[in-house]
Structures are given as structure tokens and as C-alpha cells.
Design a protein around this motif. Structure first.
Motif, PDB file in Angstrom:
ATOM      1  N   GLY A  99       0.815  -1.201   0.000  1.00 25.77           N
ATOM      2  CA  GLY A  99       0.000   0.000   0.000  1.00 25.77           C
ATOM      3  C   GLY A  99       0.846   1.247   0.000  1.00 25.77           C
ATOM      4  O   GLY A  99       1.984   1.253  -0.470  1.00 25.77           O
ATOM      5  N   ARG A 100       0.247   2.305   0.558  1.00 23.11           N
ATOM      6  CA  ARG A 100       0.903   3.601   0.695  1.00 23.11           C
ATOM      7  C   ARG A 100       0.857   4.013   2.154  1.00 23.11           C
ATOM      8  O   ARG A 100      -0.144   3.779   2.843  1.00 23.11           O
ATOM      9  CB  ARG A 100       0.200   4.650  -0.161  1.00 23.11           C
ATOM     10  CG  ARG A 100       0.348   4.397  -1.645  1.00 23.11           C
ATOM     11  CD  ARG A 100      -0.108   5.584  -2.462  1.00 23.11           C
ATOM     12  NE  ARG A 100      -1.527   5.865  -2.301  1.00 23.11           N
ATOM     13  CZ  ARG A 100      -2.459   5.503  -3.160  1.00 23.11           C
ATOM     14  NH1 ARG A 100      -2.143   4.839  -4.238  1.00 23.11           N
ATOM     15  NH2 ARG A 100      -3.715   5.817  -2.951  1.00 23.11           N
ATOM     16  N   ALA A 101       1.904   4.651   2.591  1.00 22.40           N
ATOM     17  CA  ALA A 101       1.993   5.140   3.962  1.00 22.40           C
ATOM     18  C   ALA A 101       1.803   6.654   3.961  1.00 22.40           C
ATOM     19  O   ALA A 101       2.450   7.359   3.187  1.00 22.40           O
ATOM     20  CB  ALA A 101       3.348   4.778   4.567  1.00 22.40           C
ATOM     21  N   VAL A 102       0.905   7.125   4.819  1.00 26.29           N
ATOM     22  CA  VAL A 102       0.603   8.549   4.911  1.00 26.29           C
ATOM     23  C   VAL A 102       1.074   9.038   6.273  1.00 26.29           C
ATOM     24  O   VAL A 102       0.595   8.560   7.310  1.00 26.29           O
ATOM     25  CB  VAL A 102      -0.914   8.794   4.752  1.00 26.29           C
ATOM     26  CG1 VAL A 102      -1.232  10.268   4.913  1.00 26.29           C
ATOM     27  CG2 VAL A 102      -1.405   8.262   3.414  1.00 26.29           C
ATOM     28  N   GLU A 103       2.005   9.973   6.277  1.00 25.83           N
ATOM     29  CA  GLU A 103       2.533  10.457   7.553  1.00 25.83           C
ATOM     30  C   GLU A 103       1.469  11.234   8.307  1.00 25.83           C
ATOM     31  O   GLU A 103       0.747  12.049   7.743  1.00 25.83           O
ATOM     32  CB  GLU A 103       3.777  11.318   7.359  1.00 25.83           C
ATOM     33  CG  GLU A 103       4.446  11.632   8.684  1.00 25.83           C
ATOM     34  CD  GLU A 103       5.877  12.099   8.573  1.00 25.83           C
ATOM     35  OE1 GLU A 103       6.575  12.094   9.600  1.00 25.83           O
ATOM     36  OE2 GLU A 103       6.303  12.468   7.455  1.00 25.83           O
ATOM     37  N   VAL A 104       1.399  10.981   9.593  1.00 31.66           N
ATOM     38  CA  VAL A 104       0.439  11.640  10.476  1.00 31.66           C
ATOM     39  C   VAL A 104       1.136  12.820  11.132  1.00 31.66           C
ATOM     40  O   VAL A 104       2.145  12.648  11.826  1.00 31.66           O
ATOM     41  CB  VAL A 104      -0.089  10.662  11.548  1.00 31.66           C
ATOM     42  CG1 VAL A 104      -0.979  11.383  12.537  1.00 31.66           C
ATOM     43  CG2 VAL A 104      -0.817   9.507  10.887  1.00 31.66           C
TER      44      VAL A 104
END
Length: 161
Positions: A99-104
């Protein structure tokens, strides 16, 4: 990756609860797993990582300015493989998530995660947008079975003798 459908962990677990439970058990069996990211030159990088399933999300936490965090900031695509464990048995099968990782960046979300997990501070936190989950296992000592899930589709099962 424009146009690629994604889903969070909660969406996957609601759509495929049995497979989701198996995946969580495989990741829960060991603490460290293998994360693949892309380096700046496009070549792969693999590193160890702990993961958490919390609040309908699959979270990736990492040390500040770690290579994997910097890789994900530059290119959010990842692959994650559950630790196969001791020996060759791989109880529950081989499990991989892409998948893709979205920084929080939201301090409240990071604080909630920190309260639950108690990671060393400071840290990078990424939530995941899943594009594929694959489980591979042996059935009846005869078949290699692949279960493949993609957002918006039912699990596809392939058996090879």
C-alpha cells in the motif's frame, strides 16, 4: 499510483473478517516484521519494523529521520511481510501487505497513538492505505493456496498443485 483504489485496515476487516483475523494473528505472533520501501534511486530497501492494528488502522511507527521514514516521505509505496517465525512451518501462512503510507502530523492523533503504544519520543507515525493483502499457505500437503484481496473486490483464491 493515481487511480489506484485503497482502503484502510477497518474497511478490509469489515469486508473480509476471516482473512483479516488471520493476518492480525500472523503479525501478532512476532514483534518484528520486514518493511520494504524505495530508496531515492528506486532500488528497494528492507528493514525491520513493529506494526500496530489500532482503531481500524494499520500503523507504522519509526524513529525520527530513519531511512525508512525518509523513504516513505519521498515515495509512500511500501510492502510489509509478516515475520515467518522459527523453522519452515509458517503457521498461518506467509502474509504480505502492500500500500501507501501517509505520515500523520496531527498532534492529537500522534498523542493518542503514543498513549496506547508508548513509543520512544520523538517518532514518525504513518497510517496505511492498503492496495493488496496476500496470504500464501499449503493446504492438505498438496496445494499451494494464495488468497489475494484488493480494495473493492472479493478475496481471490488460487490453488496450485
Amino acid at each position: 499510483m493515481t487511480g489506484t483504489t485503497t482502503a484502510n485496515w477497518g474497511t478490509f476487516a469489515a469486508a473480509e473478517p476471516d482473512l483479516a483475523a488471520t493476518v492480525e494473528r500472523r503479525f501478532g505472533a512476532y514483534r518484528h516484521h520486514v518493511l520494504a520501501t524505495l530508496r531515492g534511486d528506486g532500488s528497494p530497501r528492507t528493514t525491520g519494523l513493529e506494526v500496530r492494528f489500532l482503531g481500524g488502522e494499520l500503523w507504522l511507527g519509526m524513529m525520527p529521520d530513519s531511512r525508512k521514514a525518509l523513504d516513505l516521505r519521498r515515495d509512500p509505496r511500501f510492502a510489509l511481510q509478516a515475520n515467518p517465525g522459527d523453522g519452515t512451518g509458517m503457521g498461518g501462512g506467509d502474509v504480505r501487505i502492500s500500500g501507501r503510507a501517509v505520515e500523520v502530523e496531527d498532534p492529537a492523533v500522534k498523542a493518542g497513538y503514543a498513549k496506547e503504544v508508548e513509543p520512544p519520543e520523538p517518532f514518525h507515525l504513518f497510517r496505511t492505505e492498503l492496495t493488496e493483502i496476500t496470504r500464501t499457505f499449503v493446504e492438505d500437503d498438496r496445494y499451494l493456496v494464495l488468497q489475494v484481496w484488493r480494495p473493492g473486490r472479493p478475496v481471490r483464491v488460487l490453488r496450485r498443485a
